[in-house]
Write an enzyme that holds these catalytic residues in place. Structure first.
Site, PDB file in Angstrom:
ATOM      1  N   ASP A  86       0.845  -1.194   0.000  1.00 29.69           N
ATOM      2  CA  ASP A  86       0.000   0.000   0.000  1.00 29.69           C
ATOM      3  C   ASP A  86       0.881   1.244   0.000  1.00 29.69           C
ATOM      4  O   ASP A  86       1.810   1.358   0.803  1.00 29.69           O
ATOM      5  CB  ASP A  86      -0.917   0.001   1.227  1.00 29.69           C
ATOM      6  CG  ASP A  86      -1.846  -1.197   1.229  1.00 29.69           C
ATOM      7  OD1 ASP A  86      -2.295  -1.581   0.138  1.00 29.69           O
ATOM      8  OD2 ASP A  86      -2.108  -1.748   2.320  1.00 29.69           O
ATOM      9  N   ASP A  88       0.878   5.301   0.406  1.00 29.29           N
ATOM     10  CA  ASP A  88       0.164   6.485   0.864  1.00 29.29           C
ATOM     11  C   ASP A  88       1.051   7.713   0.695  1.00 29.29           C
ATOM     12  O   ASP A  88       2.265   7.664   0.942  1.00 29.29           O
ATOM     13  CB  ASP A  88      -0.232   6.347   2.338  1.00 29.29           C
ATOM     14  CG  ASP A  88      -1.168   5.161   2.568  1.00 29.29           C
ATOM     15  OD1 ASP A  88      -1.887   4.801   1.621  1.00 29.29           O
ATOM     16  OD2 ASP A  88      -1.165   4.605   3.683  1.00 29.29           O
ATOM     17  N   ASP A 167       0.063   7.303  14.081  1.00 28.20           N
ATOM     18  CA  ASP A 167      -0.178   6.411  15.210  1.00 28.20           C
ATOM     19  C   ASP A 167       1.106   5.856  15.823  1.00 28.20           C
ATOM     20  O   ASP A 167       1.405   6.100  16.989  1.00 28.20           O
ATOM     21  CB  ASP A 167      -1.127   5.280  14.807  1.00 28.20           C
ATOM     22  CG  ASP A 167      -0.704   4.582  13.517  1.00 28.20           C
ATOM     23  OD1 ASP A 167       0.396   4.846  13.011  1.00 28.20           O
ATOM     24  OD2 ASP A 167      -1.492   3.749  13.023  1.00 28.20           O
TER      25      ASP A 167
END
Length: 476
Positions: A86, A88, A167
């Protein structure tokens, strides 16, 4: 771990232990983190291993005068030597500005406004740098519940502020195509070297902002084989009930990420260890302690799922949820059969409906998965009935293969005595004569039992014509 990395980490520099907390710093204090830069010749992230689509997004944003970085799991996995999946992008361009640059994009989300830029089947997620929350922000930009749950987070800021809004430290590493360096504001490079998963900021505050971060901690710990930092781990069990605030649809997606990413068995164990599994599957968690075979069945189902993913074979959430909830169905079936004096089949159907109804309060299960799951359960009642035409009807059922695999799973876990699965294995492989022989030998004789007498058809009664009087005519 990779070229020059250990040497880089030995450079002197102040490490931020706590970047922000609930009352740790006032608005006037300088809480800007210190940046560390890992130059190109000291890391192994290469554009050859990155998505061409993601690079196109970066170059176009840079060309339009905006700052843009690859951030998150793709950089973390690249540094660990794994294949990134992925991609981003984080930028100082607002969602509307990104939308104007890319016709093949759309803005999604309300809680977090992000932009999806689509290149065929590949989607590059673009987020705007998030900033700190303050009293001057209106409810349209930032909003929290009384429990601290972050309801809206559309406050834009700088890349430094965005880093401390991430996070985990290992997910806050930024890669730029302007200098091909990796930028670190949170100590993520050191944690990556130490294989530690550490939450950025005060753990309790961050978990209250978004309880799903506890599930992400479990998932990353299982996936990366990292230990969770002590301060990050400490409040999880106590705050686990906060997950009950999260919409079931979102938790369904999180369950798929936990169990369909190739590390399902370890994810299951980490969830149970920290009291998180009970928040996702409460009834299953209750039953696990009562039936020794239940844990074996679930773990074997998850292990089979991991194996299929490793072999790039298809997996379905229907089978996964079927295994996770099957112990509950079995326990409720016994209770319903006893309380309502029902035969096995209707008792199981009633129990299955009760189990699903309760589960839907925690995680949604779309009908495209719940219906096949019910078929797999129902066929468990049909597979032992190896008599006559019913065997071939069962064999031709669209869900037979999944139900057969589920049967083997139950035998392997010790719920059922072995034998039935082997019979069905032989029956599928046998020719017509072999199938006839298997049917004949079932139960020590005729599988259909005593041959019933042929039904005698009643003769069809011929209707007698009625002697109704002819209606009078005008001539009469």
């Amino acid at each position: 771990m990779f070229k020059g990395f250990s040497r880089f980490l030995q450079r002197p520099g102040e490490r931020l232990k706590t970047l922000f907390g609930p009352e740790s710093a006032s608005a006037t204090e300088d809480t800007t983190p210190t940046r560390q830069v890992l130059p190109r010749d000291e890391h192994n992230v290469s554009r050859q291993n990155l998505s061409e689509s993601a690079l196109k997004v970066l170059y176009r944003l840079n060309g339009a005068g905006y700052d843009a970085y690859l951030v998150g799991g793709c950089i973390r996995d690249s540094l660990l030597g794994n294949r990134p999946k992925d991609f981003d992008v984080a930028t100082n361009a607002t969602p509307d500005e990104v939308r104007q640059l890319f016709r093949n994009s759309r803005i999604i989300g309300r809680r977090f406004r992000i932009v999806h830029v689509r290149f065929g089947r590949e989607v590059i997620e673009v987020t705007t740098f998030r900033g700190r929350h303050g009293e001057e922000h209106t409810g349209n930009l930032s909003q929290q519940s009384d429990e601290g749950l972050l309801l809206r987070d559309n406050v834009w800021g700088s890349v430094e502020e965005d880093a401390i809004r991430r996070d985990f430290t290992v997910n806050a590493l930024y890669y730029s195509v302007t200098d091909f360096a990796i930028h670190d504001w949170t100590g993520g490079l050191q944690d990556l070297e130490d294989r530690v998963l550490r939450l950025i900021g005060d753990p309790e505050t961050r978990y209250r902002e978004d309880p799903v971060r506890m599930l992400r901690a479990a998932r990353f710990a299982a996936k990366l084989d990292f230990r969770i930092a002590e301060e990050t781990e400490a409040p999880i069990r106590e705050l686990a009930p906060l997950l009950l605030q999260i919409p079931p649809a979102r938790l369904f997606e999180e369950v798929l990420k936990l169990f369909l990413s190739g590390h399902a068995v370890q994810s299951f164990r980490v969830l149970r260890e920290h009291g998180l599994f009970a928040m996702l599957f409460p009834e299953s968690d209750e039953v696990l302690e009562e039936h020794p075979w239940a844990v074996k069945l679930i773990e074997q189902a998850l292990a089979n799922t991991d194996a299929r993913i490793a072999q790039e074979r298809p997996v379905t959430p229907a089978f996964l949820f079927g295994a996770l909830l099957w112990p509950c169905v079995q326990q409720r079936t016994l209770r319903v059969a006893h309380e309502q004096d029902l035969p096995a089949v209707p008792a199981q159907q009633a129990a299955a409906q009760q189990v699903i109804s309760r589960q839907l309060q925690h995680t949604s299960i779309p009908k495209r998965f719940s219906m096949p799951m019910r078929d797999i359960w129902d066929l468990q009642q049909q597979l032992p009935r190896r008599r006559g035409r019913r065997v071939f009807q069962t064999l031709e059922h669209p869900r037979f293969r999944a139900a057969y695999d589920f049967l083997l799973l139950r035998e392997e876990a010790g719920e059922l005595a072995p034998g039935l699965g082997e019979w069905w294995t032989e029956f599928q492989q046998a020719d017509e004569e072999g199938q006839r022989q298997l049917l004949t030998n079932t139960d020590g004789g005729n599988p259909a039992g005593p041959t019933p007498k042929p039904r005698r058809r009643r003769p069809r009664k011929r209707r007698r014509p009625t002697n109704k009087p002819t209606p009078p005519t005008l001539d009469d």
